[in-house]
Scaffold this motif. Structure first.
Motif, PDB file in Angstrom:
ATOM      1  N   LYS A 142       0.850  -1.152  -0.046  1.00 44.95           N
ATOM      2  CA  LYS A 142       0.115  -0.204   0.034  1.00 44.95           C
ATOM      3  C   LYS A 142       0.788   1.173  -0.024  1.00 44.95           C
ATOM      4  CE  LYS A 142      -3.969   1.942   2.319  1.00 44.95           C
ATOM      5  NZ  LYS A 142      -4.860   1.684   3.302  1.00 44.95           N
ATOM      6  N   PHE A 143       1.824   1.343   0.732  1.00 47.05           N
ATOM      7  CA  PHE A 143       2.851   2.414   0.855  1.00 47.05           C
ATOM      8  C   PHE A 143       3.425   2.551  -0.444  1.00 47.05           C
ATOM      9  CE2 PHE A 143       7.251   3.487   1.242  1.00 47.05           C
ATOM     10  CZ  PHE A 143       7.281   4.820   1.694  1.00 47.05           C
ATOM     11  N   MET A 144       3.839   1.430  -1.093  1.00 48.87           N
ATOM     12  CA  MET A 144       4.569   1.603  -2.446  1.00 48.87           C
ATOM     13  C   MET A 144       3.550   2.206  -3.593  1.00 48.87           C
ATOM     14  SD  MET A 144       7.855   0.837  -1.964  1.00 48.87           S
ATOM     15  CE  MET A 144       8.204   1.087  -3.873  1.00 48.87           C
ATOM     16  N   ASP A 145       2.269   1.674  -3.576  1.00 53.80           N
ATOM     17  CA  ASP A 145       1.451   2.044  -4.486  1.00 53.80           C
ATOM     18  C   ASP A 145       1.006   3.916  -4.179  1.00 53.80           C
ATOM     19  OD1 ASP A 145       0.724  -0.398  -5.334  1.00 53.80           O
ATOM     20  OD2 ASP A 145      -1.028  -0.694  -4.338  1.00 53.80           O
ATOM     21  N   THR A 146       1.133   4.230  -3.017  1.00 51.00           N
ATOM     22  CA  THR A 146       0.962   5.459  -2.774  1.00 51.00           C
ATOM     23  C   THR A 146       2.154   6.201  -3.267  1.00 51.00           C
ATOM     24  OG1 THR A 146      -0.112   5.286  -0.611  1.00 51.00           O
ATOM     25  CG2 THR A 146       0.724   7.249  -0.773  1.00 51.00           C
ATOM     26  N   VAL A 147       3.468   5.916  -2.827  1.00 48.32           N
ATOM     27  CA  VAL A 147       4.445   6.533  -3.429  1.00 48.32           C
ATOM     28  C   VAL A 147       4.618   6.505  -4.990  1.00 48.32           C
ATOM     29  CG1 VAL A 147       7.176   6.213  -3.343  1.00 48.32           C
ATOM     30  CG2 VAL A 147       6.112   5.963  -1.282  1.00 48.32           C
ATOM     31  N   LEU A 148       4.261   5.587  -5.461  1.00 43.11           N
ATOM     32  CA  LEU A 148       4.276   5.562  -7.125  1.00 43.11           C
ATOM     33  C   LEU A 148       3.195   6.168  -7.774  1.00 43.11           C
ATOM     34  CD1 LEU A 148       5.796   1.947  -7.517  1.00 43.11           C
ATOM     35  CD2 LEU A 148       6.911   4.007  -7.843  1.00 43.11           C
ATOM     36  N   GLY A 149       2.296   6.542  -6.941  1.00 39.81           N
ATOM     37  CA  GLY A 149       1.162   7.276  -7.349  1.00 39.81           C
ATOM     38  C   GLY A 149      -0.055   6.215  -7.866  1.00 39.81           C
ATOM     39  N   LEU A 150      -0.008   5.195  -7.388  1.00 37.72           N
ATOM     40  CA  LEU A 150      -0.924   4.321  -8.012  1.00 37.72           C
ATOM     41  C   LEU A 150      -2.255   3.943  -7.249  1.00 37.72           C
ATOM     42  CD1 LEU A 150       1.758   1.305  -9.015  1.00 37.72           C
ATOM     43  CD2 LEU A 150       0.593   2.978 -10.539  1.00 37.72           C
ATOM     44  N   ASP A 151      -2.187   4.732  -6.204  1.00 39.61           N
ATOM     45  CA  ASP A 151      -3.286   4.552  -5.320  1.00 39.61           C
ATOM     46  C   ASP A 151      -4.564   5.636  -5.600  1.00 39.61           C
ATOM     47  OD1 ASP A 151      -4.756   3.439  -2.977  1.00 39.61           O
ATOM     48  OD2 ASP A 151      -3.466   4.789  -1.570  1.00 39.61           O
TER      49      ASP A 151
END
Length: 165
Positions: free
Chosen positions: A156-165
């Motif tokens: 979830k953190f990585m999705d947020t950082v990569l703008g996928l969230d």
């Protein structure tokens, strides 16, 4: 009910652990604590204790299985070499864990893992030379459960950082 001790050396060879846990002193300590069954996963070791080699304990020995999860789940106590996979698997099924360090290894990084998990009160550890004494005096009531990781939080953190969230 049969109280079971499961001993694992993982995919390695750790005859000193098998010899130590089947010593007269260690067997006596286990029997005094109410254990009646000893299951030994001996890996590539040369020692294959006989079923009647430990007075007071029923002994079962095997080298390898595709998974030791059943043995871990059935055990009341797990005694393991200090490999990360074995430690985490035993802690993951919420078993009392005593890790035995192979102090004959050079640059023994396994000691660091056992020490860290011990300082956080998730397991006890000792060496082969102190195993029998540890079995006689161990107190697992001081340990706290090891909570499994939550990889979904990292995802979830990585999705947020990569703008996928």
């Amino acid at each position: 009910m049969m109280k079971t001790v499961f001993v694992t050396v993982g995919s390695t060879r750790f005859d000193e652990l098998i010899e130590s846990v089947t010593s007269e002193e260690a067997v006596e300590a286990l029997v005094k604590r109410g254990y009646s069954r000893l299951v030994l996963q001996v890996g590539h070791g040369l020692l294959l204790p006989c079923p009647d080699s430990c007075p007071g304990l029923t002994v079962k020995t095997f080298r390898f299985k595709n998974s030791i999860l059943d043995e871990l789940r059935q055990a009341d106590l797990v005694i393991s070499h200090a490999g990360a996979g074995s430690c985490l698997e035993a802690l993951g099924v919420q078993k009392s864990l005593l890790v035995v360090i192979n102090d004959r290894l050079m640059d023994n990084h396994q000691l660091e893992l056992a020490w860290k998990l011990n300082t956080e009160n998730h397991l006890l550890y000792c060496s082969c030379s102190t195993l029998a004494m540890t079995l006689a005096t161990m107190d697992f009531s001081v340990l706290i459960p090891f909570l499994p990781g939550q990889p979904q939080n990292f995802a979830k953190f990585m999705d947020t950082v990569l703008g996928l969230d």
